[in-house]
Each structure stands twice: as structure tokens, then as C-alpha cells.
Design an enzyme around this catalytic site. Structure first.
Site, short mmCIF file in Angstrom:
data_model
loop_
_atom_site.label_atom_id
_atom_site.label_comp_id
_atom_site.label_asym_id
_atom_site.label_seq_id
_atom_site.Cartn_x
_atom_site.Cartn_y
_atom_site.Cartn_z
N HIS A 171 0.88 -1.18 0.00
CA HIS A 171 0.00 0.00 0.00
C HIS A 171 0.92 1.23 0.00
O HIS A 171 2.04 1.18 0.53
CB HIS A 171 -0.82 -0.05 1.29
CG HIS A 171 -1.91 0.96 1.40
ND1 HIS A 171 -1.66 2.25 1.81
CD2 HIS A 171 -3.25 0.87 1.21
CE1 HIS A 171 -2.82 2.91 1.85
NE2 HIS A 171 -3.79 2.11 1.48
N ASP A 213 3.02 -4.61 7.96
CA ASP A 213 1.81 -3.83 7.79
C ASP A 213 0.66 -4.83 7.90
O ASP A 213 0.39 -5.58 6.96
CB ASP A 213 1.85 -3.14 6.42
CG ASP A 213 0.50 -2.55 6.03
OD1 ASP A 213 -0.48 -2.73 6.78
OD2 ASP A 213 0.42 -1.92 4.96
N GLN A 260 -4.56 -5.30 6.84
CA GLN A 260 -5.58 -6.22 6.29
C GLN A 260 -5.52 -7.59 6.94
O GLN A 260 -6.39 -8.42 6.70
CB GLN A 260 -5.39 -6.38 4.78
CG GLN A 260 -5.58 -5.12 3.98
CD GLN A 260 -7.02 -4.63 3.97
OE1 GLN A 260 -7.96 -5.39 4.24
NE2 GLN A 260 -7.21 -3.36 3.67
N LYS A 309 -10.44 -1.00 10.25
CA LYS A 309 -10.53 -2.23 9.43
C LYS A 309 -10.90 -3.42 10.31
O LYS A 309 -11.01 -4.54 9.85
CB LYS A 309 -9.18 -2.52 8.77
CG LYS A 309 -8.56 -1.31 8.10
CD LYS A 309 -8.38 -1.50 6.64
CE LYS A 309 -7.53 -0.39 6.06
NZ LYS A 309 -8.09 0.14 4.82
N CYS A 334 -4.73 2.41 -3.66
CA CYS A 334 -3.47 2.92 -3.07
C CYS A 334 -2.31 1.94 -3.29
O CYS A 334 -1.43 1.78 -2.44
CB CYS A 334 -3.61 3.22 -1.58
SG CYS A 334 -4.74 4.55 -1.24
N1 PLP Z 1 -1.88 -0.89 4.51
C1 PLP Z 1 -2.83 -1.61 3.92
C2 PLP Z 1 -2.52 -2.99 3.44
C3 PLP Z 1 -4.11 -1.08 3.77
O1 PLP Z 1 -5.06 -1.80 3.18
C4 PLP Z 1 -4.37 0.22 4.23
C5 PLP Z 1 -5.69 0.83 4.02
O2 PLP Z 1 -6.39 0.52 3.09
C6 PLP Z 1 -3.34 0.92 4.86
C7 PLP Z 1 -2.11 0.34 4.97
C8 PLP Z 1 -3.55 2.31 5.39
O3 PLP Z 1 -4.44 2.28 6.45
P1 PLP Z 1 -4.98 3.64 7.09
O4 PLP Z 1 -5.51 4.46 5.96
O5 PLP Z 1 -6.04 3.18 8.04
O6 PLP Z 1 -3.84 4.29 7.77
#
Ligand code: PLP
Length: 419
Positions: free
Chosen positions: A136, A213, A216, A239, A377
Site C-alpha cells: 500500500h 503492515d 488487512q 478495518k 493505493c
Molecule cells: N496498509 C494496507 C494494506 C491497507 O489496506 C491500508 C488501508 O487501506 C493501509 C495500509 C492504510 O491504512 P490507514 O488508511 O487506516 O492508515
């Protein structure tokens, strides 16, 4: 009306009662364009059960006060609830201590925190940081910014056509300049679950720290940070059926202790003079200013709610939905599934040969079906698959096979109209 969903059984052989779960989520009774809402955008954000909404509301209705600094009753009650949530999170991911749990605004802030503190302290000119091709943007850009500042190099683990990391390439990439690895546990665009334990073990055999990270992963896969032995882990409350604007950074205590603070301000200090400031102990050193108190309380409530159902039960049920949906769409003309890894969370990304994802999303919306379309993203990942965007249906604990049927019926109509 939905027909009955076939039974899926939980670990202790009880029926997974999706209708009961659905009743806990008020928004699922909503209609959209006159049709019952079919919410299949759970990878973007999940809906909130009444239990979470009530816990957040109660804070504002009954004991709203700032935390840590007050001697009065409300402040103490708020502090207790806030700190209780930290303990709930600690247990949920099996951290060694509650001082390893930092409240942040979400995954994005957690990654930025590590890049700006650990990264600035430990990454130098010529060093290398490894990420993967399926990250992401929030696990790309902070490292890229750090590399620009330090004149270091960002290296990217390639993926195969199924959307799986090519482990042998990763092995070859590690060298004495590798100083940090940050990878996504489960991909939001592909659904791929990465072999994170294997990555961590290999990295540690070269003394390289690893950040995960888990944005998900955390609502689909049980996570034990001690077993994984990751150095840092990030996730977001929203999430996980919890509130927006709250998230977690887990860090091993030895790293967090050695790192400089991220932001300066109230609560993160021990003593301030104009000449010098000493910093508070963990975890407060990284929590400058008034935090998202109700959000932290809501996140704790979300975890309690999930644990009552059991994450493993949820994962098993969602996997059934994924298999069902994957089979159901595989006959549709011109549809290509993007992300066919052997191990996946319940994310189904696809691309129609002749229909733009934006049209797919708009058309389905009129059927009451909410999916996400776009690059999610993950622009470099879209480029890897040579597409501008995908349509993504992502399933949560409350979705049903009947909802999958409605998605597929909508897709068939799209083929009739655009085909
Ligand atoms: N990493 C992953 C794999 C994500 O799916 C997301 C959000 O869609 C993020 C990071 C970023 O999360 P946040 O916008 O809640 O900071």
C-alpha cells in the site's frame, strides 16, 4: 429477501450464526437506491457493531474527560478505560508488555512513526530498505522519503503472476547493506497472505529488523507478535470493526526504548525546561497530545466483540465466502481475477476486459452493492499487472452467500449492458 445461507461450523462445532451477527450491525439494515445494502467494501473500512458504537457513545455521554492528567473522577474513569483498551490490544496480538502498544491514528501514522524515528536513527547513506511490490502507498512513501533524505536505496521484492512474493528473489536481495524490511502481511488489492514468519526468520538470521503492515491481516488472521517475532507491526482500528482515526503501532520494547520521540508535546515528557526536556516512559513517549480517547475505547470494544465470535471462526467463514465468490465469477466472460495466490484473505479483485472498473462500481451501486474500484493505493501493483485499476469485492464477518449472488447477478447485468 435472502435465502438461507448454508451452515458453516465454528471450532467448537456450533453453527456460525451470520444472521445474529448481522443484527448487531445497524447499518446493514440500510437501503441504497431503494435496494438493501450489500456492503462488500470491507477492505476499505468495516462497519461497526452496536456494541462498539455504544462504548464510544458512553464515553461522551457518561465520562468524557481528558486522560492521564486529572485527579477528578471522570478523568480517572476515562484514563482507566483508555488504558484498559491498551491491555485488550496487548492480549489480542500477544505482546510481551502494554508498553509495546502505542496508540496512533492508524497504519499510515504507525509506518511514518517508525520511518521517522527508527529510520532516521539507523538508516544511513548507501543502506538498503526492502519492501514488496504489493505494498500500500503507506508502506512505500514513508520509506521512499527516508531514502531520499538519507541517500539510501529502496529495494522491491518482485511478485509472480498469481500475486505471490518470489521468495528466492527476496533471499538474493539481502546483503550487508540491508538495514530494514517492511512488508505487508496481507495485501489489500490481491488478498495474498505473505509468508511473513519465513521472511522474519530469514531477516533475523542476518540481524535485520522487520516491520509488518497488518492493516488487512488483523481482522482475518490471528496474530501473535511473539510467535512471529516481528520487530514492529501496524494496524488500523477501522478495518477491525472499530472506529476511524485510531490505530496501533506495536514495537519490541528494546527498539522503542532506543528510538527518539516522534512528536513533541504534552504527555510525552517527563520534565521540561527551556534548556532541556526529558521524555516520558513507554508507551507515552510516543503519544504526544490528547489522543483519540473514544477511538481507543471503541477499538478495545471492537476486539472484545471479535473475540466473542472468534477470529478463527470468522476467518473460516470468510474463506468459504471467498471460495464461493471466486467460483461464481470465474465463468463470467472477459473477467480476470487479479490475485490468485494459494493463501488469501477474503478479497476478490477482478478486471473486465471491456468494462472500466469505474463503470462496474457505479452500476453495482445502483443495485445496492458497494464494492471498491480504483488502484486501492497500490499504483505500482496495478502497473505490474498492466491495468489502471481493479474492481474489488472484500468480504467481512457479516456477509452472506446470498450477497455474493447479488454481486454476481449485478456483474451479469453489466455484461449484458456493456458486453
Ligand atoms: N496498509 C494496507 C494494506 C491497507 O489496506 C491500508 C488501508 O487501506 C493501509 C495500509 C492504510 O491504512 P490507514 O488508511 O487506516 O492508515
Amino acid at each position: 429477501m435472502h435465502t438461507k445461507t448454508a451452515a458453516v461450523f465454528t471450532q467448537n462445532n456450533k453453527r456460525y450464526d451470520v444472521e445474529k451477527i448481522r443484527n448487531d450491525f445497524p447499518i446493514l439494515k440500510t437501503t441504497v437506491h431503494g435496494k438493501p445494502l450489500v456492503y462488500l467494501d470491507n477492505a476499505a473500512t468495516t462497519q461497526k457493531p452496536q456494541y462498539v458504537i455504544d462504548k464510544e457513545n458512553n464515553y461522551y455521554k457518561k465520562y468524557n474527560a481528558n486522560i492521564h492528567r486529572g485527579v477528578h473522577a471522570l478523568s480517572q474513569e476515562a484514563t482507566e478505560a483508555f488504558e484498559e483498551s491498551r491491555i485488550i490490544v496487548k492480549k489480542f496480538i500477544n505482546a510481551l508488555g502494554k508498553n509495546e502498544i502505542i496508540f496512533t491514528r492508524g497504519t499510515t501514522e504507525s509506518v511514518n512513526l517508525v520511518a521517522s524515528t527508527y529510520g532516521r536513527e539507523n538508516i544511513n547513506e548507501g543502506d538498503e530498505i526492502i519492501i514488496s511490490h504489493m505494498e500500500h502507498h503507506s508502506n512505500i512513501v514513508p520509506w521512499q522519503m527516508l531514502c531520499q533524505e538519507k541517500n539510501s536505496k529502496l529495494r522491491v521484492i518482485p511478485i509472480n503472476d498469481d500475486g505471490e512474493l518470489i521468495f528466492e528473489e527476496f533471499e538474493k536481495m539481502i546483503n550487508k547493506r540491508t538495514k530494514f524490511i517492511s512488508v505487508v502481511h496481507a495485501s489489500n488489492s490481491l488478498g495474498t497472505v505473505n509468508p511473513v514468519k519465513k521472511i522474519i526468520d530469514l531477516a533475523h538470521s542476518h540481524n535485520i529488523p522487520v516491520m509488518l503492515d497488518a492493516a488487512q491481516a488483523v481482522n482475518h488472521l490471528p496474530i501473535d507478535v511473539q510467535e512471529l517475532d516481528c520487530d514492529f507491526l501496524a494496524f488500523s482500528g477501522h478495518k477491525l470493526y472499530g472506529p476511524t482515526g485510531i490505530g496501533i503501532l506495536y514495537g519490541k520494547v528494546n527498539h522503542l526504548d532506543a528510538m527518539p520521540p516522534y512528536m513533541g508535546g504534552g504527555d510525552m515528557i517527563s520534565k521540561v525546561t527551556f534548556e532541556e526536556t526529558t521524555y516520558n516512559e513507554l508507551p507515552h513517549k510516543f503519544e504526544a497530545g490528547t489522543p483519540h480517547i473514544s477511538g481507543a475505547i471503541g477499538l478495545g470494544a471492537a476486539i472484545e466483540y471479535i473475540e466473542k465470535i472468534g477470529l478463527e471462526n470468522i476467518a473460516r467463514y470468510e474463506n468459504e465466502l471467498l471460495i464461493y465468490a471466486t467460483e461464481a465469477v470465474s465463468d463470467l466472460t472477459g473477467l480476470r481475477i487479479i490475485g490468485t495466490a494459494k493463501e488469501k484473505i477474503s478479497v476478490l479483485s477482478f478486471h473486465f476486459e471491456n468494462v472500466h472498473p469505474h463503470d462496474v462500481g457505479t452500476f453495482l451501486d445502483f443495485e445496492g452493492v458497494a464494492i471498491r474500484t480504483g488502484h486501492h493505493c497500490t499504483q505500482p501493483l496495478m502497473k505490474r499487472f498492466n491495468i489502471p485499476a481493479t474492481s474489488r469485492a472484500s468480504f467481512g464477518m457479516y456477509n452472506t452467500k446470498e450477497e455474493v449472488d447479488l454481486l454476481v447477478a449485478g456483474l451479469k447485468k453489466i455484461l449484458e449492458v456493456f458486453g
